[in-house]
Design an enzyme around this catalytic site. Sequence first.
Site, PDB file in Angstrom:
ATOM      1  N   SER A  45       0.827  -1.220   0.000  1.00 47.84           N
ATOM      2  CA  SER A  45       0.000   0.000   0.000  1.00 47.84           C
ATOM      3  C   SER A  45       0.862   1.272   0.000  1.00 47.84           C
ATOM      4  CB  SER A  45      -0.916   0.021   1.220  1.00 47.84           C
ATOM      5  OG  SER A  45      -1.565   1.278   1.285  1.00 47.84           O
ATOM      6  N   GLU A  98     -24.162   8.687   1.733  1.00 53.42           N
ATOM      7  CA  GLU A  98     -24.933   8.326   0.530  1.00 53.42           C
ATOM      8  C   GLU A  98     -24.033   7.579  -0.475  1.00 53.42           C
ATOM      9  OE1 GLU A  98     -28.002   8.614  -0.318  1.00 53.42           O
ATOM     10  OE2 GLU A  98     -28.118   8.742  -2.508  1.00 53.42           O
ATOM     11  N   LYS A 103     -13.732  -3.981   1.625  1.00 49.65           N
ATOM     12  CA  LYS A 103     -14.623  -2.819   1.466  1.00 49.65           C
ATOM     13  C   LYS A 103     -16.095  -3.167   1.731  1.00 49.65           C
ATOM     14  CE  LYS A 103     -11.624  -0.181  -1.605  1.00 49.65           C
ATOM     15  NZ  LYS A 103     -11.482   0.551  -2.866  1.00 49.65           N
ATOM     16  N   GLY A 115     -17.952  -4.188 -12.026  1.00 49.47           N
ATOM     17  CA  GLY A 115     -17.540  -4.695 -10.716  1.00 49.47           C
ATOM     18  C   GLY A 115     -17.581  -3.594  -9.673  1.00 49.47           C
TER      19      GLY A 115
END
Length: 286
Positions: A15, A83, A68, A143
């Site tokens: 990362s 949202e 996620k 995806g």
Amino acid sequence: MTQHFIVIGNPIAHSKSPEIHTLFAAQSGIDISYQRQYCPDDAASLNAVIEAFFQGGGVGANVTVPFKQVAYDCCVARGGLSEHAKVAGAVNTLLLNQALLKNGTPIAQAIYGDNTDGQGLVNHITSLGWPLMGARVALIGAGGAARGVILPLIEAGIAELTLANRTLNKATALVTELSAASATINKQQIKTCTTDDLKGDFDTIINATSIGLSGDTLPLSDELKCHYAYDMMYGRELPFLQHFAVCGAQTSDGYGMLIGQAALSFERWTGHTIDVVQITKALQAH
Ligand code: NDP
């Protein structure tokens, strides 16, 4: 006082987020620690890591592959969702819901999820000077990445969207699902087709497939044209961009999207606005 942040993933060693956020902190003049956090690939471990981090005084966390969707479930059951996270069905940014904390809600129940990926893309495209207002846009892929950018693209004022995918029924199912989840997304505004059948003139074409990972190339029609071509992948040769560059289009990879989504997380956590163009130049110079 040092503010603590982490990025949670599996694997996580690769990362670039600590490097990026350290530059953001330097630009903002604040003291932060931003660490990579490995987590075993199961929901119970992710929930435990998140809870321990915030109980220990952590300010904000990023969540990356493969967590996620699990982070989304975690926030549904705790402090709620923005949202963008609701519509994306995925969370990349965690923070504490201050309103709930003020009402006496325990920290573990106040963990809130946002998703900055799609807005990061829109901000990068805008910074390139590519117009989105009134634009005809084709998005290839259905995806997680495509799912997260549809609402921000529509909010940016595009005139119409064509969603193309190798597996057509995934594209049509995605449009049905997103238009049910958000009043901003009008099903009539989005056409779907297979990637093979994608033809015509577009202002912007965005590749949100993972094909670049395999080294394969997308089957692109000779009758497919655009002014601007964007590939969400970065850090390698991208035949998708080469194809449109030869046809005279302006092109960009997704490195600016990566920095853009990180900047929005940082801004959400600290209130400091980031000069993304300056940071991108600094990182590219490394
Ligand atoms: P997913 O696995 O969720 O989706 C993959 C998509 O690619 C599907 O639509 C799939 O089609 C399509 N696809 C895969 N292989 C092929 C192929 N050989 N031919 C045609 N279509 C193919 O991946 P994500 O949506 O999570 O990620 C997509 C890309 O976006 C990745 O490259 C990722 O690195 C990038 N990304 C970049 C970000 C950034 O900040 N720059 C942020 C997030 C993602 P089908 O449905 O038919 O299987």
